[in-house]
Design a protein around this motif. Sequence first.
Motif, PDB file in Angstrom:
ATOM      1  N   LYS A 308       0.818  -1.212   0.000  1.00  0.00           N
ATOM      2  CA  LYS A 308       0.000   0.000   0.000  1.00  0.00           C
ATOM      3  C   LYS A 308       0.853   1.265   0.000  1.00  0.00           C
ATOM      4  CE  LYS A 308      -3.720  -2.397  -0.044  1.00  0.00           C
ATOM      5  NZ  LYS A 308      -4.496  -2.474  -1.311  1.00  0.00           N
ATOM      6  N   ALA A 312       0.664   4.205  -2.722  1.00  0.00           N
ATOM      7  CA  ALA A 312       0.463   5.600  -2.313  1.00  0.00           C
ATOM      8  C   ALA A 312       1.578   6.495  -2.855  1.00  0.00           C
ATOM      9  CB  ALA A 312       0.400   5.695  -0.784  1.00  0.00           C
ATOM     10  N   ILE A 347      -6.236   6.146   0.492  1.00  0.00           N
ATOM     11  CA  ILE A 347      -5.626   6.431  -0.818  1.00  0.00           C
ATOM     12  C   ILE A 347      -6.674   6.929  -1.803  1.00  0.00           C
ATOM     13  CG2 ILE A 347      -4.465   5.387  -2.809  1.00  0.00           C
ATOM     14  CD1 ILE A 347      -3.083   3.470  -0.782  1.00  0.00           C
ATOM     15  N   ASN A 377      -5.803  10.444   7.266  1.00  0.00           N
ATOM     16  CA  ASN A 377      -5.424  11.095   6.016  1.00  0.00           C
ATOM     17  C   ASN A 377      -5.970  12.518   5.979  1.00  0.00           C
ATOM     18  OD1 ASN A 377      -7.965   9.332   5.530  1.00  0.00           O
ATOM     19  ND2 ASN A 377      -8.077  10.843   3.885  1.00  0.00           N
TER      20      ASN A 377
END
Length: 437
Positions: A308, A312, A347, A377
Motif C-alpha cells: 500500500k 500511495a 488512498i 489522512n
Amino acid sequence: MIIFFNIVEYVVTFIETFICYRILNLTFKSRQAKSYQERFILGYTFFISTLIYMNNQIALVSNTLILFVIGILSATAILIFKCTYIQALTEISAFYMVISLWDILWIFLISEISEKADMGSQMTMQLGLERILFIITMKVFLVIFYLILRSSKIQLEKLINPNAKGLIILSAGCYIAICYFQRVSILDFNKKLAENWTYFLFVLFLIILIMSIYKKYIKAIERQNIIEIKNNLTIENLRQLEKEYRKRAYDFHDLSNHIHVIKTYLQNQDIKSAIKYLNELDDSNSGENSSTVTWSGNHIIDSILNCKIAEAVSKGIEVTVQTKVYNNIIEDYDICVILSNLLDNAIESYATDVNSEKNIVVIMKSSNDMFVIVVKNKLSKIPDMKNGKLVSSKAKGSYHGIGLDSVKTAVEKYEGILKLSYENDWFIANVTLFCVN
C-alpha cells in the motif's frame, strides 16, 4: 360564498403544483441560477394552476386533465432541472399516483364513517363546504409530507430511476382505477363498495411495501456477496504479497554473499569481473520494484504496508508509519481485511479531494489483549456522513461503503470498536480490537 370557494380551489391547486416542483428539486439539480429557478417555478405554477382553475369552472373532475397536467409538468421540468423527460414523467406520475390514492382512501374512510351515500360525491364533484374542508385537509397532509421528505434527505433519484418502468406501469394502473372510481363508485356509493375499495387500497399499499422490502433484501444479498468476493480477492492478494515478501527476505539473506563475491573481485583488482557480476545481479532483478520496508515484527503486516505504501507513493502521497506490534492477537485474514481496506479508503480519498495535502499516517500498537490500528489522512473538507457512516465519493452505481462494511464485520469478531471522525483537517479511522478467547 362561491367566490371564496373558487379562491380556495385556486390556492390549493397552486400549492399542489408548487410542491410537485419542489419535490423535483429534491431529486434533480437546477439548470438555472437559484433566483431564476424560483421565478421559473412560480411562473409555471401560476400558469398550470390557472389552466386547472379554468377547467374546474367546467368540471371539477376531469381524467383528461390529470394526463394533461402530468405531461405539461414533465415538459416544464426539463427546462428547469437537469433531467430527461422520462425521469420527470416517472417522478411526477408517482407524485400524482400517491396523492390520488391518498385522497381516495380518505374519501372512502370518511364516507364509511359518516354513513352518507353522497359524501364522496360532495367531496369530489360539488363545490361546497365539504369539498373545501376536504381539499384543505389533504393539502395540509401534502405540505407535511413534503417537509418530512425534505428533512429526511432521502435520495429520491436512487429510488425512482431504477424503478422507472415499474412506477409508470403502476401509475397507469392507478389512473384506470381512479377513472373507475370517479365515474362509477362515487355515483353509486354504498357501504359494501367502500369496504371493498378500502381493502383494495390496503392490499395495494401492502404489495408496494412487500416489493420494497424484497428489493432491499435482494440488494443486501448482492452486497454481502460482493463483500465476500472482495475479501477473497484480498486474501489472494495477501498470499501474493507474502510470497513476494519472502522472496525479498531471501534476496536480503543472499545479499551478504553477493557482497563477499564482489569484494573478492575488487581485492584481486578484477574490475571487469566485478562489473559483470553486478550486471548479472541487475538483470536478475530487472522489472521488480523495490518497496519501502516497514519493520513491524509481523510479516503479514509488513507485506500489506509495503504494497500500500508503494501504491500511495506512486500517486504522490506521503506515508508515515508508526508501529509497535509486540503481540498479534488478530488472525491474518482479519488484519488483512482491516488494514487493506482502511488504507484503500485513505488512498482513494485523494482521487476526488485534489486540494488537500496528500499525507497518510498509520499507527499500530498492540498489548497482551488489545490491538489498535489508526489510519489518518488529510482532507480539505469535512466528509459526508450519514447515520454515522461514511458516504462514499465513488461514482454513482457502484457499491458504496463495502470496504468499511468489511472492516466493521471483522472488528465485530473481536468485540472491537470502529470509530470514524474528522479533526483539524484529518479524517481518522480508529480501530480497537480485543483478545477474544
